[in-house]
Scaffold this motif. Structure first.
Motif, short mmCIF file in Angstrom:
data_model
loop_
_atom_site.label_atom_id
_atom_site.label_comp_id
_atom_site.label_asym_id
_atom_site.label_seq_id
_atom_site.Cartn_x
_atom_site.Cartn_y
_atom_site.Cartn_z
N TYR A 19 0.84 -1.20 0.00
CA TYR A 19 0.00 0.00 0.00
C TYR A 19 0.87 1.26 0.00
O TYR A 19 0.64 2.20 -0.74
N GLY A 20 1.90 1.24 0.85
CA GLY A 20 2.80 2.41 0.93
C GLY A 20 3.48 2.67 -0.40
O GLY A 20 3.55 3.82 -0.86
N GLN A 21 3.96 1.62 -1.04
CA GLN A 21 4.62 1.79 -2.34
C GLN A 21 3.64 2.33 -3.37
O GLN A 21 3.98 3.20 -4.18
N ALA B 44 0.93 4.14 -2.79
CA ALA B 44 0.58 5.53 -2.49
C ALA B 44 1.73 6.47 -2.82
O ALA B 44 1.50 7.61 -3.25
N LEU B 45 2.97 6.01 -2.66
CA LEU B 45 4.11 6.87 -2.98
C LEU B 45 4.46 6.82 -4.47
O LEU B 45 5.37 7.51 -4.92
N GLY B 46 3.72 6.01 -5.22
CA GLY B 46 3.82 6.09 -6.68
C GLY B 46 4.71 5.07 -7.35
O GLY B 46 4.95 5.16 -8.55
N SER C 260 8.46 3.77 2.58
CA SER C 260 7.12 3.47 2.08
C SER C 260 6.42 2.48 3.01
O SER C 260 5.20 2.51 3.16
N PHE C 261 7.19 1.62 3.63
CA PHE C 261 6.63 0.65 4.57
C PHE C 261 6.01 1.40 5.75
O PHE C 261 4.85 1.14 6.15
N TYR D 153 5.09 4.50 5.80
CA TYR D 153 3.94 5.26 5.31
C TYR D 153 2.69 4.37 5.22
O TYR D 153 1.60 4.76 5.64
N GLY D 154 2.88 3.18 4.66
CA GLY D 154 1.75 2.25 4.52
C GLY D 154 1.16 1.89 5.87
O GLY D 154 -0.07 1.89 6.05
N LYS E 268 0.84 13.73 1.84
CA LYS E 268 0.20 12.41 1.85
C LYS E 268 0.01 11.86 3.28
O LYS E 268 -1.10 11.47 3.64
#
Lengths: 281, 281
Positions: free
Chosen positions: A127-129, A131-133, B124-125, B127-128, B172
């Motif tokens: 999900y994080g990847q 959302a960060l594109g 990203s992890f 962030y997710g 975000k």
């Protein structure tokens, strides 16, 4: 008003046609893409979904490895099963059918799926990847919604997209994907005040609530594009289709809208994952 | 209209007071919390920021391990440095000062920081996990904004929050945190059409654009809460403070608003991470 019916079966067919060729190429290189599905317990609709996904795999040449665990399965046993599939080089994608029985820690199980095999887009890492594109495998329903918009060349940039729902595999990731394609994105939910007014802001409206015919016709701005990700008992969407289609410039039906494309995204991600294992060598 | 000035220095002081005690307890147990900062190159403002962060650590008893790499450092060397810090049990948090020189793959460097030590919330992890509601260390500026709202007991649930900006460490994640506290969240950016109208929807407005005095007074709904995460040259925020404070019921100044709280969140996350290492034993 004459509106465009966004035909998910047509979009799905176009995706699957491309996949058939890619699976062929993979097999010539000695790799058979394989999706492992895990079903825990005997919930009849879950069983139907898993079966359907497995059958769709086989139709285009993807191997379907179907694991059925008893409803008494403990979290630790499920984690071990997932761990074995993570380590099994012949498996390219892992799908754990939601929901699992309530005594199991479903989030922990999802998080155990390795990022390389998370073709259903359920891990927080994935999900994080996304959302960060730079995510490879966004959740399948959000990816399906984007595919429908792309297939019908519906402009996204600068549009106001309103997403109703904020689940980890639907509302949140579809909001992220729309944002990454330069929509202004509003995410609504059960605590939103004046929901109808907020929905009326939307040039693009995504219904992901899980309540039959929840979205009313007079909530829709004239000319909006309406995507119904709901799939409630009796083949009923989250959108009051007849009322909303009078306002919408384009709309997905239920059934035959987002649903069929969702499965084709799962197949696509599995083929993508199989190709990744080759490109690494 | 008399409005409330959201005093970040007061919020930060309250957080730091609690941390002093927690650091004391950790030291009695033989653990000195340690934040490693990595500065690559000689950009003067980056050097100032890193120095300030290190000094703030030391003031409350956190060890500051300051690593300064030359501007010619290659990505692979930076990754090795991070990897060593990941493996160093005496280091509890790792901060890579943004921006690194342009020849370095900054995203790859961020992603190399282990989730347990990502106290700055850049992976990203992380962030997710934050977006899905179980992240331990959200990015520090978003966490600071939430802390200010909490400190001043500003209601979030059911409010319409408008975030201007969508960077991975600011727009975000602050959108995600507000959503998780039951705001209806709209995320805007450079491609948003009719930006002023969209901002005017906001009961809570978060400016995270990086453009001095970008948010105009007539964009603000009467009584809105305005949080300015901008910090531009010459101590100027993203918000036209004088004009916006005439409309806002509460507003953060620059300087003395979000900035000081951001640093205190970094300290808090480092202490949290040090405590985690104990609770694991």
């Amino acid at each position: 008003m004459e509106n465009l019916i966004l035909d998910g079966r047509k979009v799905a067919q176009s995706i699957k046609n491309q996949l058939v060729e890619r699976v062929q190429v993979l097999k010539e290189k000695g790799v058979t893409p394989c999706l492992a599905t895990i079903l825990v317990g005997d919930d009849p609709s879950s069983a139907t979904y898993v079966k359907m996904k497995g059958n769709e795999c086989e139709k285009i040449g993807i191997k379907s490895l179907r694991i059925h665990l008893p409803k008494e399965t403990e979290t630790i046993e499920l984690l071990e099963t997932i761990q074995k599939l993570n380590e099994d080089a012949s498996v390219h994608g892992i799908l754990l059918q939601h929901p699992v029985p309530s005594h199991i820690d479903e989030r922990k199980a999802f998080e155990t799926i390795s990022i390389e095999k998370d073709v259903d887009g359920v891990t927080s890492f994935g999900y994080g990847q996304t959302a960060l594109g730079f995510g490879k495998y966004p959740s399948c329903t959000p990816a399906a919604i984007m595919s429908i918009l792309h297939f019908y060349q519906i402009p996204i940039e600068g549009k106001h997209a309103v997403v109703i729902g904020r689940s980890p595999i639907l509302g949140k990731p579809v909001s992220a994907l729309l944002l990454n394609e330069n929509a202004t994105v509003t995410t609504c939910h059960s605590r939103t005040t004046n929901l109808s007014e907020v929905v009326r802001l939307g040039d693009i409206v995504v219904a992901a609530v899980g309540k039959p015919k929840f979205i009313q016709g007079d909530w829709i701005k004239q000319g909006a594009v309406v995507l119904d990700a709901g799939y409630n008992k009796g083949n009923i969407g989250d959108v009051d289709y007849d009322a909303c289609s009078e306002k919408a410039s384009a709309i997905t039906p239920v059934p035959g809208g987002v649903g069929p494309v969702t499965i084709s995204m799962l197949l696509k991600h599995t083929v993508d994952a199989a190709e990744e294992t080759i490109s690494k060598h």
